[in-house]
Design a protein around this motif. Structure first.
Motif, short mmCIF file in Angstrom:
data_model
loop_
_atom_site.label_atom_id
_atom_site.label_comp_id
_atom_site.label_asym_id
_atom_site.label_seq_id
_atom_site.Cartn_x
_atom_site.Cartn_y
_atom_site.Cartn_z
N SER A 323 4.99 2.84 -6.55
CA SER A 323 3.66 2.92 -5.95
C SER A 323 3.59 1.98 -4.76
O SER A 323 4.40 1.04 -4.65
CB SER A 323 2.56 2.54 -6.97
OG SER A 323 2.67 1.16 -7.33
N VAL A 325 0.46 -0.05 -2.49
CA VAL A 325 -0.96 -0.38 -2.36
C VAL A 325 -1.15 -1.09 -1.02
O VAL A 325 -0.50 -2.10 -0.73
CB VAL A 325 -1.44 -1.28 -3.51
CG1 VAL A 325 -2.91 -1.69 -3.29
CG2 VAL A 325 -1.28 -0.57 -4.85
N GLN A 330 -4.69 2.46 -3.06
CA GLN A 330 -3.47 3.14 -3.48
C GLN A 330 -3.10 4.21 -2.46
O GLN A 330 -3.92 5.05 -2.08
CB GLN A 330 -3.68 3.79 -4.85
CG GLN A 330 -2.49 4.53 -5.39
CD GLN A 330 -1.47 3.61 -6.03
OE1 GLN A 330 -1.83 2.63 -6.65
NE2 GLN A 330 -0.20 3.94 -5.87
#
Length: 428
Positions: A323, A325, A330
């Motif tokens: 992921s 951010v 996000q």
């Protein structure tokens, strides 16, 4: 007093000076005392005093060793042995045995190994890193036919200010077999052909990257273009020419297709087996015959290097991230690429650039560990200077060590960071 008490005391001092710096107030007096004893050849133990002086200077520069000595090292120092021989691989099949002092650091060893490759420029030496793997290695032929085994061995990147004996001692404490490898991790200077050891080292590394599929590019549909397919067939044929004659004789068109065309493109990036626009066994066999005709074995290495270095993904590293951010928001799924041009976040399918940053915009890299429901995740935070203000990218990935190391190294080599030591740029 026992006859050897003074000698043992000096040898004990060699251990202390390798681990603990003195206070700044005491520093000039200790160095003066050690220097007086080391410079006077008529004094007993002047050689050991010189070792203590060198250890103390190194400790002030790099902070001192961190891992406690094992029993064998203590016994060796007690017996007066301060040196150790250690193998370092500069290519897949070629290792050199270097002499290690207890206070030798990674940066010094990189310089020594680069000298063996005729890489004399300090700026070019900064493109190399020292890594180590845990486990046993394989032969060149094994890696050609079972190349996926390479991916199972993870490279651990050594910080430039780390003590080599700390790394060795820690592995020996855990009873883990290990190997040191010199690896080029930054690609700014062009490839050279003036040293045989350098050529072998670069060849092995390029072939590893090719077999991983990290150099292969596709079109927007995820397919190989006809030109790329032809070049892959050539590469496959060249690689088989490097194998023993018995293996080369058993080469068939199907093997060329399986080996050359359907290679897995970077396990970090895409799914297995590329599709090709126009590839048939007969066509592949004809391409093999035309490629290998009148090609001498000695010419295979230059042809491989020249072909791979012209590919657009040469020197580009890809990472699939868990992921990302950005300033608390996000981002959609992206792929991280790192090369001499900067950092890019790409769309996974179309490979369109979602976000791009140059190294002179990166203010710092911070590596940390986040625990969620008893699961530890490693995060690399990039603090980036933009016209709109500072931007923070929190990257969650399993390759946090490698990513932070490479970004810090590129920042140093490309001049994006001034007066910053490469070894400390990725510390917590």
């Amino acid at each position: 007093m026992r006859p050897n008490s003074s000698l043992r005391a000096w040898r004990l001092l060699t251990i202390i000076t390798a681990y603990f710096p003195s206070s700044l107030t005491l520093k000039p007096y200790i160095l003066q005392y050690l220097g007086d004893n080391a410079d006077d050849w008529q004094r007993p133990y002047h050689g050991t005093a010189r070792i203590c002086q060198t250890n103390m200077i190194q400790t002030f520069k790099y902070g001192g060793r961190k891992v406690l000595l094992n029993a064998l090292e203590v016994q060796q120092i007690t017996d007066g042995s301060q040196l150790r021989r250690q193998a370092f691989f500069i290519s897949r099949e070629h290792s050199v045995n270097q002499t290690l002092r207890p206070i030798a650091v990674v940066e010094e060893m990189i310089q020594e190994l680069c000298s063996l490759l005729n890489v004399r420029s300090l700026h070019e030496q900064q493109e190399f890193s020292l890594c180590y793997t845990v486990g046993k290695g394989g032969s060149f032929e094994t890696c050609i036919f079972e190349w996926s085994l390479i991916l199972e061995k993870r490279l651990n990147y050594c910080k430039n200010d780390s003590y080599l004996m700390d790394i060795i001692t820690e592995c020996e404490h855990k009873k883990l077999p290990f190997q040191f490898h010199l690896k080029r991790t930054v690609w700014v200077h062009p490839l050279r052909y003036d040293n045989a050891a350098y050529i072998d080292s670069m060849f092995d590394q390029l072939i590893d990257d090719y077999l991983r599929g990290s150099l292969i590019s596709t079109n927007s549909l995820g397919q190989l273009t006809a030109a790329t397919t032809e070049e892959i067939i050539k590469l496959a044929a060249y690689l088989f020419l490097l194998l023993p004659n018995d293996n080369a004789k058993r080469l068939t068109a199907r093997k060329i297709r399986v080996y050359g065309v359907t290679q897995d493109t970077s396990s970090n990036c895409t799914q297995k087996c590329h599709r090709t626009q126009a590839s048939t066994p007969g066509r592949d066999g004809d391409a093999y015959q035309s490629t290998t005709e009148n090609v001498r074995w000695s010419n295979v290495f230059p042809k491989l290097r020249e072909l791979l270095s012209t590919w657009p993904l040469f020197g580009v590293l890809h990472y699939r991230l868990k992921s990302v951010v950005e300033n608390g928001n996000q981002l959609p799924e992206v792929i991280l690429t790192i090369n001499k041009s900067g950092i890019q976040l790409l769309q996974p399918k179309s490979r369109e650039v979602f976000k791009q940053r140059n190294y002179d915009q990166v203010l710092m890299t911070i590596e940390s560990v986040e625990s969620i429901r008893k699961t530890a995740y490693r995060i690399v935070r990039l603090v980036i200077n933009t016209p709109e203000g500072e931007e923070a990218l929190d990257i969650k990935t399993d390759e946090a060590d490698e990513i932070s190391h490479l970004i810090g190294q590129y920042m140093f080599v490309t001049g994006g960071v001034e007066d910053r030591d490469r070894g400390s740029s990725t510390e917590l």
